[in-house]
Design an enzyme around this catalytic site. Structure first.
Site, PDB file in Angstrom:
ATOM      1  N   GLY A  19     -13.640 -15.313  17.885  1.00  0.00           N
ATOM      2  CA  GLY A  19     -12.979 -15.851  19.071  1.00  0.00           C
ATOM      3  C   GLY A  19     -13.785 -15.615  20.349  1.00  0.00           C
ATOM      4  O   GLY A  19     -15.025 -15.644  20.341  1.00  0.00           O
ATOM      5  N   ILE A  20     -13.062 -15.391  21.432  1.00  0.00           N
ATOM      6  CA  ILE A  20     -13.697 -15.225  22.741  1.00  0.00           C
ATOM      7  C   ILE A  20     -14.671 -14.037  22.727  1.00  0.00           C
ATOM      8  O   ILE A  20     -15.760 -14.103  23.309  1.00  0.00           O
ATOM      9  CB  ILE A  20     -12.611 -15.031  23.826  1.00  0.00           C
ATOM     10  CG1 ILE A  20     -11.812 -16.339  24.006  1.00  0.00           C
ATOM     11  CG2 ILE A  20     -13.218 -14.587  25.145  1.00  0.00           C
ATOM     12  CD1 ILE A  20     -10.593 -16.206  24.923  1.00  0.00           C
ATOM     13  N   ASP A  60     -10.081   0.517  16.513  1.00  0.00           N
ATOM     14  CA  ASP A  60      -8.774  -0.011  16.908  1.00  0.00           C
ATOM     15  C   ASP A  60      -8.585   0.451  18.349  1.00  0.00           C
ATOM     16  O   ASP A  60      -8.463   1.657  18.608  1.00  0.00           O
ATOM     17  CB  ASP A  60      -7.679   0.562  15.990  1.00  0.00           C
ATOM     18  CG  ASP A  60      -6.296   0.090  16.411  1.00  0.00           C
ATOM     19  OD1 ASP A  60      -6.138  -0.431  17.542  1.00  0.00           O
ATOM     20  OD2 ASP A  60      -5.353   0.253  15.615  1.00  0.00           O
ATOM     21  N   ASN A  83     -11.889  -6.869  25.508  1.00  0.00           N
ATOM     22  CA  ASN A  83     -11.440  -8.220  25.155  1.00  0.00           C
ATOM     23  C   ASN A  83     -10.356  -8.215  24.075  1.00  0.00           C
ATOM     24  O   ASN A  83      -9.559  -9.146  24.010  1.00  0.00           O
ATOM     25  CB  ASN A  83     -12.664  -9.021  24.671  1.00  0.00           C
ATOM     26  CG  ASN A  83     -12.278 -10.252  23.882  1.00  0.00           C
ATOM     27  OD1 ASN A  83     -11.909 -11.283  24.436  1.00  0.00           O
ATOM     28  ND2 ASN A  83     -12.331 -10.142  22.548  1.00  0.00           N
ATOM     29  N   TYR A 148       3.663 -10.492  25.843  1.00  0.00           N
ATOM     30  CA  TYR A 148       2.272 -10.875  26.112  1.00  0.00           C
ATOM     31  C   TYR A 148       2.041 -11.017  27.623  1.00  0.00           C
ATOM     32  O   TYR A 148       1.080 -10.491  28.180  1.00  0.00           O
ATOM     33  CB  TYR A 148       1.960 -12.181  25.382  1.00  0.00           C
ATOM     34  CG  TYR A 148       0.507 -12.602  25.494  1.00  0.00           C
ATOM     35  CD1 TYR A 148      -0.483 -11.965  24.748  1.00  0.00           C
ATOM     36  CD2 TYR A 148       0.128 -13.639  26.341  1.00  0.00           C
ATOM     37  CE1 TYR A 148      -1.813 -12.347  24.859  1.00  0.00           C
ATOM     38  CE2 TYR A 148      -1.197 -14.026  26.453  1.00  0.00           C
ATOM     39  CZ  TYR A 148      -2.164 -13.380  25.708  1.00  0.00           C
ATOM     40  OH  TYR A 148      -3.486 -13.757  25.821  1.00  0.00           O
ATOM     41  N   LYS A 152      -0.439  -8.609  29.924  1.00  0.00           N
ATOM     42  CA  LYS A 152      -1.607  -9.114  30.641  1.00  0.00           C
ATOM     43  C   LYS A 152      -1.481  -8.878  32.148  1.00  0.00           C
ATOM     44  O   LYS A 152      -2.473  -8.593  32.818  1.00  0.00           O
ATOM     45  CB  LYS A 152      -1.810 -10.603  30.321  1.00  0.00           C
ATOM     46  CG  LYS A 152      -2.262 -10.836  28.879  1.00  0.00           C
ATOM     47  CD  LYS A 152      -3.597 -10.143  28.603  1.00  0.00           C
ATOM     48  CE  LYS A 152      -4.146 -10.452  27.221  1.00  0.00           C
ATOM     49  NZ  LYS A 152      -5.484  -9.874  26.995  1.00  0.00           N
ATOM     50  N   PRO A 186      -9.332 -18.511  16.858  1.00  0.00           N
ATOM     51  CA  PRO A 186      -8.400 -18.257  15.750  1.00  0.00           C
ATOM     52  C   PRO A 186      -7.000 -17.894  16.244  1.00  0.00           C
ATOM     53  O   PRO A 186      -6.001 -18.296  15.637  1.00  0.00           O
ATOM     54  CB  PRO A 186      -9.059 -17.091  15.008  1.00  0.00           C
ATOM     55  CG  PRO A 186     -10.524 -17.261  15.277  1.00  0.00           C
ATOM     56  CD  PRO A 186     -10.612 -17.795  16.681  1.00  0.00           C
TER      57      PRO A 186
END
Ligand SMILES: NC(=O)c1ccc[n+]([C@@H]2O[C@H](COP(=O)([O-])OP(=O)(O)OC[C@H]3O[C@@H](n4cnc5c(N)ncnc54)[C@H](O)[C@@H]3O)[C@@H](O)[C@H]2O)c1
Length: 248
Positions: A19-20, A60, A83, A148, A152, A186
């Site tokens: 991903g990113i 982790d 990230n 979420y 953030k 993903p």
């Protein structure tokens, strides 16, 4: 020929296996940095680290001891990109489980805190750069994604606190955040898959971005590369939207 701008710098990218994060690792590698891919996914992480001639660290981000091991293994650290993140998908507020909330906050916010603290410890004497990956969802709230969105928004506040602390202490550490809009990864394809009609979900997502398309990993990576470069020497505590206008 000039050396690439980040040559000689060591960069850790969490969630760098795909991903990113993978796009960021690739971009920083192209700019000359030595890369440490840190992720819970060993196979993909090791494969990318090999491709980039870098190292892999099984990490982790929500586990404090893992960060201690990472710092022990890599004595020097110049760039840290926090990230790694999870998005467990939409849930009505009334039935949003505490487990969903805790898991989201543990990875996205506790992980960013543990990362920032490790970064400040490692870079206090020599200076360096921390970039946290926030989200447009931390600015323009998504009602069905309270955990979420809150995690953030916390990352954004943490970024500013760390930047203020480091600046006032005289540490030469800049700390900034990049707030992506929707980026094809993903994570996003998993979320689309949960909707039952992936094409309609994609159209709805595109429609929320005034620019008329969703981003790619390298759109985010380009901003990260800029923020950690010397050209951004006057930028700290910034929340840089790279989101096709999502948060306008
Ligand atoms: N894709 C988007 O549209 C989008 C938009 C805004 C913000 N973001 C943020 O960008 C970041 C990357 O998202 P993505 O879309 O590439 O996600 P992704 O799910 O495609 O990839 C995430 C990577 O993080 C790793 N990871 C997950 N939990 C981890 C943990 N506890 N410790 C270490 N690694 C862990 C995964 O193994 C994976 O390699 C996340 O913080 C996400 O919230 C993504």
């Amino acid at each position: 020929m000039n050396a690439p701008p980040l040559s000689g710098r060591i960069a850790v990218v969490t969630g760098g296996a795909e991903g990113i994060g993978a796009a960021i690792a690739q971009r920083l590698h192209r700019e000359g940095a030595e890369i440490v891919v840190a992720d819970v996914q060993r196979d993909k992480g090791e494969a990318l680290a090999r491709e980039l001639g870098g190292a892999f660290a099984l990490l982790d981000v929500a586990q404090e001891e893992g960060w201690d091991r990472l710092l022990d293994a890599h004595a020097r650290l110049d760039i840290l990109v926090n990230n790694a993140g999870v998005n467990k998908g939409p849930a009505p507020f009334e039935s949003l489980s505490y487990a969903h909330w805790r898991e989201t906050l543990a990875v996205n916010l506790d992980g960013a805190f543990l990362g920032c603290r490790a970064g400040v410890r490692a870079m206090a004497s020599r200076g360096g750069n921390i970039v946290n990956i926030g989200s447009g969802a931390g600015v323009r709230a998504v009602g069905e994604m309270a955990a979420y969105t809150a995690s953030k928004a916390g990352v954004h506040a943490l970024t500013r606190a760390a930047a203020a602390y480091c600046g006032r202490r005289g540490y030469k550490i800049r700390c900034n955040a990049v707030l992506p809009g929707s980026v094809e990864t993903p994570m996003v394809s998993r979320l689309r898959g949960q909707t039952g009609d992936a094409a309609a979900a994609r159209a709805r997502i595109v429609e929320r971005h005034p620019i008329g398309f969703v981003g790619e990993g390298d759109d985010i990576a380009a901003m990260v590369a800029f923020l950690v470069s010397d050209e951004a020497r006057f930028i700290t505590g910034a929340l840089m939207c790279v989101d096709g206008g999502l948060t306008i």
